[in-house]
Design an enzyme around this catalytic site. Structure first.
Site, PDB file in Angstrom:
ATOM      1  N   TYR A 164       0.836  -1.205   0.000  1.00  0.00           N
ATOM      2  CA  TYR A 164       0.000   0.000   0.000  1.00  0.00           C
ATOM      3  C   TYR A 164       0.876   1.261   0.000  1.00  0.00           C
ATOM      4  O   TYR A 164       0.652   2.201  -0.775  1.00  0.00           O
ATOM      5  CB  TYR A 164      -0.891  -0.068   1.231  1.00  0.00           C
ATOM      6  CG  TYR A 164      -1.906   1.025   1.402  1.00  0.00           C
ATOM      7  CD1 TYR A 164      -3.022   1.112   0.574  1.00  0.00           C
ATOM      8  CD2 TYR A 164      -1.789   1.941   2.446  1.00  0.00           C
ATOM      9  CE1 TYR A 164      -3.983   2.099   0.772  1.00  0.00           C
ATOM     10  CE2 TYR A 164      -2.743   2.919   2.654  1.00  0.00           C
ATOM     11  CZ  TYR A 164      -3.836   3.002   1.815  1.00  0.00           C
ATOM     12  OH  TYR A 164      -4.780   3.975   2.019  1.00  0.00           O
ATOM     13  N   LYS A 168       0.965   4.172  -2.806  1.00  0.00           N
ATOM     14  CA  LYS A 168       0.505   5.514  -2.425  1.00  0.00           C
ATOM     15  C   LYS A 168       1.563   6.578  -2.671  1.00  0.00           C
ATOM     16  O   LYS A 168       1.241   7.701  -3.074  1.00  0.00           O
ATOM     17  CB  LYS A 168       0.075   5.510  -0.950  1.00  0.00           C
ATOM     18  CG  LYS A 168      -1.267   4.796  -0.718  1.00  0.00           C
ATOM     19  CD  LYS A 168      -2.348   5.299  -1.647  1.00  0.00           C
ATOM     20  CE  LYS A 168      -3.744   5.053  -1.154  1.00  0.00           C
ATOM     21  NZ  LYS A 168      -4.748   5.467  -2.154  1.00  0.00           N
TER      22      LYS A 168
HETATM   23  P1  NAI Z   1     -13.658   2.685   1.148  1.00  0.00           P
HETATM   24  O1  NAI Z   1     -13.332   1.221   1.145  1.00  0.00           O
HETATM   25  O2  NAI Z   1     -14.849   3.126   1.908  1.00  0.00           O
HETATM   26  O3  NAI Z   1     -13.821   3.207  -0.346  1.00  0.00           O
HETATM   27  C1  NAI Z   1     -13.062   2.731  -1.408  1.00  0.00           C
HETATM   28  C2  NAI Z   1     -14.014   2.400  -2.530  1.00  0.00           C
HETATM   29  O4  NAI Z   1     -13.263   2.000  -3.675  1.00  0.00           O
HETATM   30  C3  NAI Z   1     -14.944   1.233  -2.191  1.00  0.00           C
HETATM   31  O5  NAI Z   1     -16.289   1.632  -2.320  1.00  0.00           O
HETATM   32  C4  NAI Z   1     -14.566   0.161  -3.217  1.00  0.00           C
HETATM   33  O6  NAI Z   1     -15.657  -0.632  -3.645  1.00  0.00           O
HETATM   34  C5  NAI Z   1     -13.970   0.984  -4.333  1.00  0.00           C
HETATM   35  N1  NAI Z   1     -13.045   0.208  -5.162  1.00  0.00           N
HETATM   36  C6  NAI Z   1     -12.099  -0.659  -4.757  1.00  0.00           C
HETATM   37  N2  NAI Z   1     -11.462  -1.175  -5.808  1.00  0.00           N
HETATM   38  C7  NAI Z   1     -12.008  -0.626  -6.911  1.00  0.00           C
HETATM   39  C8  NAI Z   1     -11.740  -0.747  -8.293  1.00  0.00           C
HETATM   40  N3  NAI Z   1     -10.802  -1.576  -8.762  1.00  0.00           N
HETATM   41  N4  NAI Z   1     -12.475  -0.013  -9.165  1.00  0.00           N
HETATM   42  C9  NAI Z   1     -13.463   0.818  -8.705  1.00  0.00           C
HETATM   43  N5  NAI Z   1     -13.754   0.953  -7.399  1.00  0.00           N
HETATM   44  C10 NAI Z   1     -13.029   0.253  -6.515  1.00  0.00           C
HETATM   45  O7  NAI Z   1     -12.351   3.425   1.640  1.00  0.00           O
HETATM   46  P2  NAI Z   1     -12.004   4.966   1.934  1.00  0.00           P
HETATM   47  O8  NAI Z   1     -11.402   5.022   3.268  1.00  0.00           O
HETATM   48  O9  NAI Z   1     -13.124   5.838   1.603  1.00  0.00           O
HETATM   49  O10 NAI Z   1     -10.791   5.175   0.911  1.00  0.00           O
HETATM   50  C11 NAI Z   1     -10.806   6.078  -0.169  1.00  0.00           C
HETATM   51  C12 NAI Z   1      -9.374   6.328  -0.596  1.00  0.00           C
HETATM   52  O11 NAI Z   1      -8.693   7.029   0.438  1.00  0.00           O
HETATM   53  C13 NAI Z   1      -8.559   5.071  -0.855  1.00  0.00           C
HETATM   54  O12 NAI Z   1      -7.698   5.295  -1.951  1.00  0.00           O
HETATM   55  C14 NAI Z   1      -7.754   4.910   0.396  1.00  0.00           C
HETATM   56  O13 NAI Z   1      -6.575   4.180   0.186  1.00  0.00           O
HETATM   57  C15 NAI Z   1      -7.490   6.358   0.744  1.00  0.00           C
HETATM   58  N6  NAI Z   1      -7.145   6.592   2.130  1.00  0.00           N
HETATM   59  C16 NAI Z   1      -8.094   6.479   3.101  1.00  0.00           C
HETATM   60  C17 NAI Z   1      -7.760   6.700   4.422  1.00  0.00           C
HETATM   61  C18 NAI Z   1      -8.766   6.692   5.505  1.00  0.00           C
HETATM   62  O14 NAI Z   1      -8.420   7.076   6.622  1.00  0.00           O
HETATM   63  N7  NAI Z   1     -10.000   6.283   5.252  1.00  0.00           N
HETATM   64  C19 NAI Z   1      -6.365   6.976   4.809  1.00  0.00           C
HETATM   65  C20 NAI Z   1      -5.467   7.149   3.710  1.00  0.00           C
HETATM   66  C21 NAI Z   1      -5.861   6.937   2.436  1.00  0.00           C
END
Ligand code: NAI
Length: 320
Positions: A164, A168
């Site tokens: 990851y 990132k």
């Molecule tokens: P989340 O799991 O709620 O949302 C991610 C979404 O991406 C999910 O709905 C999933 O179905 C979708 N997804 C996954 N693979 C996919 C693909 N191949 N094609 C299309 N959609 C796909 O997670 P969250 O926390 O909202 O994360 C959003 C972004 O923020 C991610 O990139 C995550 O790595 C990043 N992030 C989040 C943090 C946090 O504290 N929540 C911290 C640092 C980064």
């Protein structure tokens, strides 16, 4: 009263918008007049499975509030299809929020090639594919706004997240170069490292902390960075808990080890280690030329009495 920021006439694609942060961005853009493509593959947090329900639900939420939205269920690995959805539904693409993400955490010794590959494919290659498919449209219309989503795990490292972290921080490199290539075309690209309550963080932080990490505390920064009034590009922000701040590189003044008629040696590096690593009077090179210039400026300087020239970057490359 200040004039509200609106996105009338703009078309935005938010990847991974079926939940968490992406859903929040999609709702916020929809509320402020943008036409939104709500992309989500609908799999689990490890990237397994697919389902159209998550994206559909967010589209309904946007429409219920009077906004314009369509769903797309393709993986970000098929970037062209996502952009085609925007073109088919709304005839253009102005803003791309690369947000989709999965986690496959394991300590490095247990990390499989699949864990590595899947993470790079979704985060890094997915963002590349989606952005590349949008790029020429943005270039032709001389307007584009792109967000890359990094993570503190990439900036600082985090136990069990080698795959990851690599993806990132790779996104930051991608963003930095797109910002340079896009500057004259009015295509801006910025990177955020958010922290928010979502299914990715639900099991790793206590509930009382998560309560203060609402995704809606992150979306205002994303919307501002994507607005036509915003001049910012090539920047990196940490954002969460109602706070946001900008990050930059810091370089120690360093120390010149080269002496006339003396080969450089590991012993000299050892002996000057404290000077090499001392951040007093640090500089903040913001471009590759600022970085290189301050190094090359040493070539024409005579070494001091002890053969050492101190502080090569103190007079150049400052970018407060
Ligand atoms: P989340 O799991 O709620 O949302 C991610 C979404 O991406 C999910 O709905 C999933 O179905 C979708 N997804 C996954 N693979 C996919 C693909 N191949 N094609 C299309 N959609 C796909 O997670 P969250 O926390 O909202 O994360 C959003 C972004 O923020 C991610 O990139 C995550 O790595 C990043 N992030 C989040 C943090 C946090 O504290 N929540 C911290 C640092 C980064």
């Amino acid at each position: 009263m200040s004039v509200p920021l609106t996105f009338d006439g703009k078309v935005v694609l938010v990847t991974g918008a079926g939940g968490g942060l992406g859903r929040e961005y999609a709702l916020a853009f929809g509320q402020r007049g943008a036409s939104v493509v709500v992309n989500d593959l609908g799999g689990n947090a490890k990237g397994e499975g697919k389902n159209s329900a998550a994206a559909d639900k967010v589209v309904e939420e946007i429409k219920a509030k009077g906004g314009k939205a369509v769903a797309n269920y393709d993986s970000v690995e098929d970037g062209e299809k996502l952009i085609q959805s925007a073109l088919d539904a709304f005839g253009r693409i102005d803003i791309v929020i690369n947000n989709a993400g999965i986690l496959r955490d394991r300590s490095f010794s247990r990390l499989s090639e699949l864990d590595w590959d899947l993470l790079q494919r979704v985060h890094l290659k997915g963002s590349f594919n989606v952005t590349r498919a949008a790029w020429n449209h943005m270039k032709e219309q001389k307007f584009g706004r792109i967000i890359m989503t990094a993570s503190a795990a990439g900036l600082y490292g985090n136990f069990g997240q080698a795959n990851y972290s690599a993806a990132k921080l790779g996104l930051l490199g991608l963003s930095n170069t797109l910002a340079i290539e896009g500057r004259k075309l009015n295509i801006h690209c910025n990177t955020i490292a958010p922290i928010a309550n979502s299914r990715l963080t639900q099991n790793i932080m206590p509930a009382d902390i998560l309560e203060n990490l609402k995704p809606e505390y992150v979306s205002p920064l994303v919307l501002w960075l994507c607005h036509e009034q915003c001049e910012e590009t090539g920047a990196l922000f940490e954002v969460g808990a109602g706070w946001m701040g900008k990050l930059r590189w810091e370089r120690s003044p360093g120390h010149v080890l080269l002496r006339k008629n003396h080969p450089m040696s590991p012993e000299a590096v050892r002996d000057q280690w404290d000077n090499i690593c001392d951040f007093k009077d640090a500089s903040h090179p913001a471009t590759i030329s600022e970085s290189l210039m301050s190094m090359l400026s040493m070539l024409n300087k005579e070494p001091a009495g002890d053969g050492l020239v101190a502080n090569p970057t103190s007079s150049l490359g400052h970018n407060p």
